[in-house]
Design an enzyme around this catalytic site. Structure first.
Site, PDB file in Angstrom:
ATOM      1  N   LYS A   1       0.835  -1.212   0.000  1.00 22.06           N
ATOM      2  CA  LYS A   1       0.000   0.000   0.000  1.00 22.06           C
ATOM      3  C   LYS A   1       0.868   1.260   0.000  1.00 22.06           C
ATOM      4  CE  LYS A   1      -1.657   1.416   4.154  1.00 22.06           C
ATOM      5  NZ  LYS A   1      -1.324   2.807   4.515  1.00 22.06           N
ATOM      6  N   ASN A   2       1.857   1.297   0.892  1.00 21.30           N
ATOM      7  CA  ASN A   2       2.613   2.541   1.050  1.00 21.30           C
ATOM      8  C   ASN A   2       3.628   2.784  -0.069  1.00 21.30           C
ATOM      9  OD1 ASN A   2       1.094   3.059   3.269  1.00 21.30           O
ATOM     10  ND2 ASN A   2       2.676   2.570   4.784  1.00 21.30           N
TER      11      ASN A   2
ATOM     12  N   ARG B   1      -5.193  10.396   4.732  1.00 19.20           N
ATOM     13  CA  ARG B   1      -4.212  11.471   4.838  1.00 19.20           C
ATOM     14  C   ARG B   1      -3.200  11.440   3.697  1.00 19.20           C
ATOM     15  NH1 ARG B   1      -3.464  13.801   9.367  1.00 19.20           N
ATOM     16  NH2 ARG B   1      -1.334  14.113   8.674  1.00 19.20           N
TER      17      ARG B   1
ATOM     18  N   CYS C   1      -5.211  12.420  13.500  1.00 18.47           N
ATOM     19  CA  CYS C   1      -5.890  11.128  13.371  1.00 18.47           C
ATOM     20  C   CYS C   1      -5.614  10.306  14.617  1.00 18.47           C
ATOM     21  CB  CYS C   1      -5.474  10.406  12.100  1.00 18.47           C
ATOM     22  SG  CYS C   1      -3.882   9.635  12.192  1.00 18.47           S
TER      23      CYS C   1
ATOM     24  N   ARG D   1      -0.056  14.538  13.370  1.00 19.98           N
ATOM     25  CA  ARG D   1       0.386  14.359  11.982  1.00 19.98           C
ATOM     26  C   ARG D   1       0.272  15.612  11.105  1.00 19.98           C
ATOM     27  NH1 ARG D   1      -1.542   8.583   9.822  1.00 19.98           N
ATOM     28  NH2 ARG D   1       0.286   8.820   8.540  1.00 19.98           N
TER      29      ARG D   1
ATOM     30  N   ASP E   1       5.017   0.834  12.130  1.00 21.25           N
ATOM     31  CA  ASP E   1       3.877   0.065  11.596  1.00 21.25           C
ATOM     32  C   ASP E   1       3.875  -1.394  12.049  1.00 21.25           C
ATOM     33  OD1 ASP E   1       2.952   2.303  10.356  1.00 21.25           O
ATOM     34  OD2 ASP E   1       3.732   1.813   8.379  1.00 21.25           O
TER      35      ASP E   1
ATOM     36  N   ARG F   1      -8.437  -1.038   4.858  1.00 19.36           N
ATOM     37  CA  ARG F   1      -7.643   0.013   4.213  1.00 19.36           C
ATOM     38  C   ARG F   1      -6.267  -0.500   3.818  1.00 19.36           C
ATOM     39  NH1 ARG F   1      -7.444   5.462   7.427  1.00 19.36           N
ATOM     40  NH2 ARG F   1      -6.061   5.768   5.652  1.00 19.36           N
TER      41      ARG F   1
HETATM   42  N1  EPU Z   1       5.602  14.978  10.878  1.00 18.43           N
HETATM   43  C1  EPU Z   1       5.574  16.324  11.177  1.00 18.43           C
HETATM   44  N2  EPU Z   1       5.444  17.197  10.130  1.00 18.43           N
HETATM   45  C2  EPU Z   1       5.307  16.773   8.836  1.00 18.43           C
HETATM   46  C3  EPU Z   1       5.332  15.411   8.554  1.00 18.43           C
HETATM   47  C4  EPU Z   1       5.489  14.517   9.610  1.00 18.43           C
HETATM   48  O1  EPU Z   1       5.681  16.734  12.325  1.00 18.43           O
HETATM   49  O2  EPU Z   1       5.183  17.629   7.931  1.00 18.43           O
HETATM   50  C5  EPU Z   1       5.761  14.009  11.980  1.00 18.43           C
HETATM   51  C6  EPU Z   1       4.542  13.084  12.117  1.00 18.43           C
HETATM   52  O3  EPU Z   1       3.524  13.680  12.896  1.00 18.43           O
HETATM   53  C7  EPU Z   1       5.147  11.865  12.744  1.00 18.43           C
HETATM   54  C8  EPU Z   1       6.541  11.806  12.107  1.00 18.43           C
HETATM   55  O4  EPU Z   1       6.807  13.117  11.633  1.00 18.43           O
HETATM   56  O5  EPU Z   1       5.277  12.043  14.126  1.00 18.43           O
HETATM   57  C9  EPU Z   1       6.684  10.816  10.958  1.00 18.43           C
HETATM   58  O6  EPU Z   1       5.601  10.963  10.051  1.00 18.43           O
HETATM   59  P1  EPU Z   1       5.708  10.656   8.494  1.00 18.43           P
HETATM   60  O7  EPU Z   1       5.459  11.912   7.748  1.00 18.43           O
HETATM   61  O8  EPU Z   1       6.960   9.916   8.203  1.00 18.43           O
HETATM   62  O9  EPU Z   1       4.454   9.690   8.277  1.00 18.43           O
HETATM   63  P2  EPU Z   1       3.608   9.629   6.957  1.00 18.43           P
HETATM   64  O10 EPU Z   1       4.465   9.895   5.802  1.00 18.43           O
HETATM   65  O11 EPU Z   1       2.364  10.432   7.125  1.00 18.43           O
HETATM   66  C10 EPU Z   1       4.029   7.108   6.407  1.00 18.43           C
HETATM   67  C11 EPU Z   1       3.173   5.890   6.254  1.00 18.43           C
HETATM   68  C12 EPU Z   1       2.647   5.468   7.611  1.00 18.43           C
HETATM   69  C13 EPU Z   1       3.848   5.177   8.514  1.00 18.43           C
HETATM   70  C14 EPU Z   1       4.752   6.415   8.596  1.00 18.43           C
HETATM   71  C15 EPU Z   1       6.009   6.203   9.397  1.00 18.43           C
HETATM   72  C16 EPU Z   1       2.290   6.128   4.020  1.00 18.43           C
HETATM   73  C17 EPU Z   1       1.131   6.385   3.149  1.00 18.43           C
HETATM   74  N3  EPU Z   1       2.085   6.192   5.332  1.00 18.43           N
HETATM   75  O12 EPU Z   1       3.172   8.103   6.961  1.00 18.43           O
HETATM   76  O13 EPU Z   1       1.902   4.282   7.419  1.00 18.43           O
HETATM   77  O14 EPU Z   1       3.407   4.841   9.802  1.00 18.43           O
HETATM   78  O15 EPU Z   1       5.126   6.826   7.269  1.00 18.43           O
HETATM   79  O16 EPU Z   1       6.744   5.148   8.878  1.00 18.43           O
HETATM   80  O17 EPU Z   1       3.380   5.846   3.544  1.00 18.43           O
HETATM   81  C18 EPU Z   1       0.298   2.657   7.969  1.00 18.43           C
HETATM   82  O18 EPU Z   1       0.557   2.091   6.885  1.00 18.43           O
HETATM   83  O19 EPU Z   1      -0.412   2.119   8.864  1.00 18.43           O
HETATM   84  C19 EPU Z   1       0.826   3.995   8.220  1.00 18.43           C
HETATM   85  C20 EPU Z   1       0.326   4.809   9.147  1.00 18.43           C
END
Ligand code: EPU
Length: 419
Positions: free
Chosen positions: A22-23, A93, A117, A122, A306, A398
């Site tokens: 998915k990711n 998201r 969320c 996030r 994850d 999902r």
């Molecule tokens: N963060 C910020 N500011 C930002 C972006 C992130 O403060 O602009 C913080 C977040 O709040 C969090 C940390 O940085 O505390 C890491 O967040 P990240 O942006 O890396 O997460 P993401 O890109 O939104 C992806 C995966 C998630 C996975 C995380 C961490 C996808 C679509 N989603 O999310 O997957 O947990 O990276 O590895 O790739 C899941 O599959 O269940 C899932 C939640």
């Protein structure tokens, strides 16, 4: 609302094939926006989040065609709209992934701001700061991000914090920028490398994905490609965990074990016997209870957040005390209260969970709060005495393709109850 009824006590054993990730798939679908031609994606997992991403692209005017081999042809080359509405963003998201491609290709985007969320607040400030550094003008108005740009300009971007989708967004944007971009403090997850490979196959010039610095030489345009979605490392890890908690024996085909190095290290600490080939992982518990194991989540190559919820169940079934430190999301322990209702003995303080192993879990009615939390409740149900009913399973749909079908094939007894 549909629910899952899990009759506990069966051992998970056998061989399954890993689904597409998915990711990895979500940013790749967004990347089709960058391209002047159609893109064919193969091995896409059939998941609600993928449908939502298609719905989003469709709402902007993309054409999506599915052929008899289940390959998707996506034509995002003449979008009539560049807006991601709140109705869709609030359900997923990862919709934010269209921001970089839209600004790079169409010079504008209006994307609903994702709210918090179940696993944390996030924010998307790292995405926005980086896009501004590439020359975009960004305003926040009425709950929307409004971004505009003439051609983006390559530059040095140091992310304020490590973000997976942020790194992907900016990598896609910089692929069509004028000049060279140097991205540092980037995420190094395998999905970043996958996206770079796809973009390079489309004609981009990206080096260093998976390392500390990604260097992107912008190009004028990208062309069509046919690309296979790689296997889902978190799905694989979840099924391995299912075998551990039921003292089972499993082989997962189609997964490169290097993507799960830290997880496999920790599974080995539980006493699991693990053997790997280039594209398969076999695990056997030799009918033993797991040994306790401490984990600390952090960006790749460290232990993935994850897989934290699934390891909560492994630790709960272990012979002794384990420690879990969640360092990526501030609120990712929602599953613990539900696990405790099933007989686990887990106490949480801040980002630390102290897990005291117990001998027996008991089936109960429990509620899923997010994707990986749902997975942990299913794992607990597999090894509990009696029946477990997991509510709000739209979370699991999902991100896990046909989960009850796959687990039943491996020996579980799970029934989907209609709403
Ligand atoms: N963060 C910020 N500011 C930002 C972006 C992130 O403060 O602009 C913080 C977040 O709040 C969090 C940390 O940085 O505390 C890491 O967040 P990240 O942006 O890396 O997460 P993401 O890109 O939104 C992806 C995966 C998630 C996975 C995380 C961490 C996808 C679509 N989603 O999310 O997957 O947990 O990276 O590895 O790739 C899941 O599959 O269940 C899932 C939640």
């Amino acid at each position: 609302m549909e629910k899952l009824l899990i009759k506990g006590g069966n051992t998970i054993s056998g061989t399954i094939k890993c689904s597409g990730a998915k990711n990895a798939a979500l940013p790749m679908i967004a990347a089709t926006i960058l391209c002047k031609e159609s893109v064919v994606l193969r091995n896409l997992p059939f998941l609600q989040d993928i449908t939502t991403m298609f719905e989003l692209l469709g709402s902007m005017g993309a054409q999506i065609i599915l052929n008899e081999d289940m390959d998707f042809t996506i034509s995002s080359n003449k979008l009539s709209d560049t807006e991601a509405r709140y109705e869709l963003v609030k359900t997923m998201r990862a919709s934010i992934l269209v921001l970089g491609p839209l600004v790079a290709r169409y010079g504008k985007a209006r994307i609903a701001l994702p709210g918090g969320c179940a696993i944390g607040s996030r924010p998307v400030n790292f995405h926005l700061d980086a896009l501004e550094q590439l020359g975009a003008k960004i305003e926040l108005k009425n709950g929307y991000i409004e971004a505009t740009a003439d051609r983006l300009q390559g530059t040095r971007v140091k992310f304020d914090g490590i973000t997976v989708t942020g790194t992907e967004n900016i990598m896609m944007a910089a692929a069509l920028a004028e000049g060279t971009s140097y991205l540092t403090n980037v995420a190094k997850e395998p999905e970043i490398v996958d996206l770079a490979e796809m973009l390079n196959a489309m004609g981009a010039n990206i080096k260093g994905a998976g390392t500390d610095e990604i260097i992107i030489e912008g190009v004028e345009e990208l062309t069509g490609v046919t690309f296979d979605i790689p296997a889902d490392r978190i799905e694989a890890g979840t099924y391995l965990a299912a075998a551990v908690v039921t003292a089972g024996d499993i082989r997962i085909d189609g997964i490169n074990p290097d993507r799960l190095k830290k997880v496999l290290e920790k599974l080995a600490e539980t006493g699991a016997e693990i053997t790997c080939t280039d594209d398969s992982i076999s695990l056997s518990m030799n009918l033993d209870k797991p040994k306790p194991v401490d984990i600390t989540t952090a960006p790749f190559p460290e232990f993935p957040t994850d897989m934290q919820a699934q390891f909560s169940v492994i630790s709960a079934m272990a012979d002794g005390v384990s420690n879990i430190y969640e360092n990526v999301f501030e609120n990712r322990f929602m599953h613990i209260q539900e696990l405790n209702r099933m007989g686990c003995d887990i106490s949480v303080q801040g980002n630390h969970a102290l897990v005291k192993g117990v001998n027996t879990l008991y089936g109960a009615e429990v509620m899923a709060t997010d994707l990986r939390a749902s997975a942990s409740l299913i794992l607990a149900g597999l090894c509990a005495e009696g029946d477990t009913i997991v509510d709000r399973i739209y979370h699991i749909d999902r991100g896990y393709e046909r989960i009850e079908e796959k687990l039943n094939y491996l020996g579980a007894n799970i029934l989907r109850l209609p709403s």
